[in-house]
Design a protein around this motif. Structure first.
Motif, PDB file in Angstrom:
ATOM      1  N   GLY A 118      -6.495  21.345  65.761  1.00 29.36           N
ATOM      2  CA  GLY A 118      -5.757  21.693  64.539  1.00 29.36           C
ATOM      3  C   GLY A 118      -4.577  20.767  64.329  1.00 29.36           C
ATOM      4  O   GLY A 118      -4.355  20.265  63.224  1.00 29.36           O
ATOM      5  N   VAL A 119      -3.827  20.496  65.397  1.00 29.12           N
ATOM      6  CA  VAL A 119      -2.641  19.638  65.287  1.00 29.12           C
ATOM      7  C   VAL A 119      -3.053  18.207  64.926  1.00 29.12           C
ATOM      8  O   VAL A 119      -2.445  17.581  64.044  1.00 29.12           O
ATOM      9  CB  VAL A 119      -1.814  19.662  66.593  1.00 29.12           C
ATOM     10  CG1 VAL A 119      -0.678  18.658  66.523  1.00 29.12           C
ATOM     11  CG2 VAL A 119      -1.251  21.048  66.836  1.00 29.12           C
ATOM     12  N   VAL A 120      -4.110  17.700  65.572  1.00 34.53           N
ATOM     13  CA  VAL A 120      -4.587  16.341  65.267  1.00 34.53           C
ATOM     14  C   VAL A 120      -5.004  16.269  63.792  1.00 34.53           C
ATOM     15  O   VAL A 120      -4.671  15.318  63.066  1.00 34.53           O
ATOM     16  CB  VAL A 120      -5.750  15.936  66.209  1.00 34.53           C
ATOM     17  CG1 VAL A 120      -6.388  14.622  65.766  1.00 34.53           C
ATOM     18  CG2 VAL A 120      -5.247  15.820  67.648  1.00 34.53           C
ATOM     19  N   PHE A 121      -5.706  17.318  63.324  1.00 34.35           N
ATOM     20  CA  PHE A 121      -6.119  17.379  61.922  1.00 34.35           C
ATOM     21  C   PHE A 121      -4.896  17.334  60.993  1.00 34.35           C
ATOM     22  O   PHE A 121      -4.899  16.641  59.973  1.00 34.35           O
ATOM     23  CB  PHE A 121      -6.934  18.653  61.668  1.00 34.35           C
ATOM     24  CG  PHE A 121      -7.208  18.897  60.205  1.00 34.35           C
ATOM     25  CD1 PHE A 121      -8.234  18.233  59.552  1.00 34.35           C
ATOM     26  CD2 PHE A 121      -6.423  19.789  59.470  1.00 34.35           C
ATOM     27  CE1 PHE A 121      -8.464  18.436  58.196  1.00 34.35           C
ATOM     28  CE2 PHE A 121      -6.650  19.994  58.117  1.00 34.35           C
ATOM     29  CZ  PHE A 121      -7.669  19.313  57.477  1.00 34.35           C
ATOM     30  N   GLU A 223      -1.417  27.262  62.441  1.00 33.57           N
ATOM     31  CA  GLU A 223      -0.301  28.166  62.744  1.00 33.57           C
ATOM     32  C   GLU A 223      -0.844  29.488  63.324  1.00 33.57           C
ATOM     33  O   GLU A 223      -0.268  30.037  64.272  1.00 33.57           O
ATOM     34  CB  GLU A 223       0.516  28.443  61.474  1.00 33.57           C
ATOM     35  CG  GLU A 223       1.438  27.280  61.144  1.00 33.57           C
ATOM     36  CD  GLU A 223       1.819  27.222  59.681  1.00 33.57           C
ATOM     37  OE1 GLU A 223       1.451  28.128  58.921  1.00 33.57           O
ATOM     38  OE2 GLU A 223       2.488  26.250  59.308  1.00 33.57           O
ATOM     39  N   ALA A 224      -1.956  29.964  62.765  1.00 31.43           N
ATOM     40  CA  ALA A 224      -2.574  31.189  63.296  1.00 31.43           C
ATOM     41  C   ALA A 224      -3.013  30.956  64.741  1.00 31.43           C
ATOM     42  O   ALA A 224      -2.836  31.825  65.612  1.00 31.43           O
ATOM     43  CB  ALA A 224      -3.761  31.600  62.428  1.00 31.43           C
ATOM     44  N   SER A 225      -3.550  29.751  64.997  1.00 34.36           N
ATOM     45  CA  SER A 225      -3.991  29.404  66.346  1.00 34.36           C
ATOM     46  C   SER A 225      -2.786  29.355  67.304  1.00 34.36           C
ATOM     47  O   SER A 225      -2.874  29.809  68.460  1.00 34.36           O
ATOM     48  CB  SER A 225      -4.705  28.049  66.293  1.00 34.36           C
ATOM     49  OG  SER A 225      -4.901  27.544  67.560  1.00 34.36           O
ATOM     50  N   TYR A 226      -1.647  28.817  66.820  1.00 36.10           N
ATOM     51  CA  TYR A 226      -0.433  28.781  67.661  1.00 36.10           C
ATOM     52  C   TYR A 226       0.038  30.196  67.982  1.00 36.10           C
ATOM     53  O   TYR A 226       0.459  30.476  69.106  1.00 36.10           O
ATOM     54  CB  TYR A 226       0.688  27.994  66.970  1.00 36.10           C
ATOM     55  CG  TYR A 226       1.957  27.966  67.796  1.00 36.10           C
ATOM     56  CD1 TYR A 226       2.049  27.166  68.925  1.00 36.10           C
ATOM     57  CD2 TYR A 226       3.038  28.793  67.485  1.00 36.10           C
ATOM     58  CE1 TYR A 226       3.183  27.162  69.726  1.00 36.10           C
ATOM     59  CE2 TYR A 226       4.184  28.801  68.269  1.00 36.10           C
ATOM     60  CZ  TYR A 226       4.246  27.981  69.385  1.00 36.10           C
ATOM     61  OH  TYR A 226       5.367  27.998  70.181  1.00 36.10           O
ATOM     62  N   LEU A 227      -0.074  31.083  66.984  1.00 37.66           N
ATOM     63  CA  LEU A 227       0.356  32.471  67.210  1.00 37.66           C
ATOM     64  C   LEU A 227      -0.496  33.139  68.285  1.00 37.66           C
ATOM     65  O   LEU A 227       0.019  33.874  69.132  1.00 37.66           O
ATOM     66  CB  LEU A 227       0.259  33.281  65.904  1.00 37.66           C
ATOM     67  CG  LEU A 227       1.373  33.045  64.889  1.00 37.66           C
ATOM     68  CD1 LEU A 227       1.192  33.942  63.683  1.00 37.66           C
ATOM     69  CD2 LEU A 227       2.752  33.280  65.513  1.00 37.66           C
ATOM     70  N   VAL A 228      -1.811  32.847  68.262  1.00 39.26           N
ATOM     71  CA  VAL A 228      -2.712  33.413  69.283  1.00 39.26           C
ATOM     72  C   VAL A 228      -2.294  32.884  70.663  1.00 39.26           C
ATOM     73  O   VAL A 228      -2.126  33.659  71.621  1.00 39.26           O
ATOM     74  CB  VAL A 228      -4.191  33.058  68.969  1.00 39.26           C
ATOM     75  CG1 VAL A 228      -5.105  33.457  70.124  1.00 39.26           C
ATOM     76  CG2 VAL A 228      -4.638  33.732  67.676  1.00 39.26           C
TER      77      VAL A 228
END
Ligand SMILES: [Zn+2]
Length: 333
Positions: A118-121, A223-228
């Motif tokens: 996600g971050v690379v994207f 951001e949702a992935s970071y929250l998880v």
């Protein structure tokens, strides 16, 4: 009606900043990102007795105060401008760096891969949208050395001519041309201008509108992935069970969660609004400034005894949701 040959699609940016100014703005943005996150970490550290929702509201308030403080510093103290795209870039970098140094060891491999992808994207998407041509319309006969004002006045005249003849046209081309709008920030005419996005330092127009929507969705999912991931860390390290004994990195873990939730909330609202606008075939700039564009104004004749005319909003481009979405996708080719 065809687009005049003289009007070619070329990049017509306003004067680019000098290298030293650009570096200066990047440094100011980087410092501002660090200060913002350090300031936010104060909330879980010193307001741990408050509920999570109250801490969220306090974080939103603090962010607004910091935004106001940043603007005040720019005007009075430092006279140094920050760059919004650089702020977005350093913010992603900060969260990523923090994730690697604190959160990652507690995160399962699958979550780790999803978040890093996600971050690379986001980095690739950010670069693509900042450097993309939103659909700038310039006068092809103007030489690159010609002053901006004279080039603009020629385009102005052509636009006036086009606008005067467009009221009676209903072809695909004319529909496209009617939606050429002027962006004051870029000092350029943009085909299908949606809005000028300060966060990406570029206009969002016909050419990069799909990229903008994909990138917005990318931000939300990352951001949702970071929250998880950070929730897994919070559960394993039990930081929410002992809020009064948090270290700086643990406070940052909670404050980045609060920050990400706030980001997520407004971006979801923003994305829903954009999808709605797309479904009814209106650009957000047109939505906000419809009184500026005659084609959105429906004049209601005055009733007997009334001395004034009523002007109501109506959207001449709305052809039903399915047709609108089809048109939006077809315009990109
Ligand atoms: Zn612009």
């Amino acid at each position: 009606m065809k687009i005049p040959k003289a009007m070619l699609e070329t990049q017509n940016r306003s004067n680019p900043l000098s290298r030293s100014k650009l570096i200066g703005r990047c440094i100011v943005s980087c410092i501002f990102v660090f200060l913002t996150h350090l300031a936010l970490s104060v909330i879980p550290r010193f307001f741990s007795a408050f509920s999570f929702l109250t801490q969220l509201a306090l974080s939103a308030l603090l962010l607004l105060l910091l935004l106001g403080f940043g603007g005040w510093c720019r005007r009075t103290l430092l006279r140094a401008k920050a760059s919004a795209p650089a702020f977005v870039f350093f913010n992603i970098l900060f969260i990523w760096g923090f994730y690697f140094s604190v959160i990652r060891p507690a995160v399962p491999q699958l979550h780790d891969v999803v978040f890093n992808c996600g971050v690379v994207f986001l980095f690739i998407g950010l670069y693509s949208i900042i450097t993309s041509d939103p659909g700038i319309v310039t006068n092809g006969s103007a030489s690159p050395d010609q002053p901006m004002e004279s080039s603009l006045s020629q385009v102005d005249k052509e636009m006036e001519l086009l606008a005067s003849g467009l009221g009676h046209e209903s072809t695909h081309d004319s529909g496209l041309l009617m939606r050429v709008r002027y962006c004051k920030t870029c000092k350029a005419y943009i085909k299908g201008l949606d809005h000028h996005c300060p966060a990406f330092g570029n206009c969002i127009g016909q050419n990069n509108h799909p990229l903008f929507l994909i990138l917005l969705f990318g931000f939300i999912s990352t951001e949702a992935s970071y929250l998880v991931c950070s929730s897994v860390f919070a559960a394993k390290s039990r930081i929410l069970d002992r809020p009064s004994e948090l270290t700086l990195s643990e406070s940052l873990a909670v404050s980045t969660i609060l920050f990400t939730i706030l980001q997520l909330l407004w971006q979801v609202v923003f994305l829903i609004w954009h999808i709605y606008c797309l479904c009814v075939n209106i650009r957000t700039d047109e939505w906000i400034k419809w009184k500026k564009y005659p084609e959105f104004q429906l004049v209601i004749p005055p009733e007997p005894g009334q001395s004034f005319r009523n002007i109501r909003f109506w959207n001449p481009y709305d052809k039903g949701m399915v047709q609108n979405v089809k048109e939006f996708l077809a315009i990109q080719h």
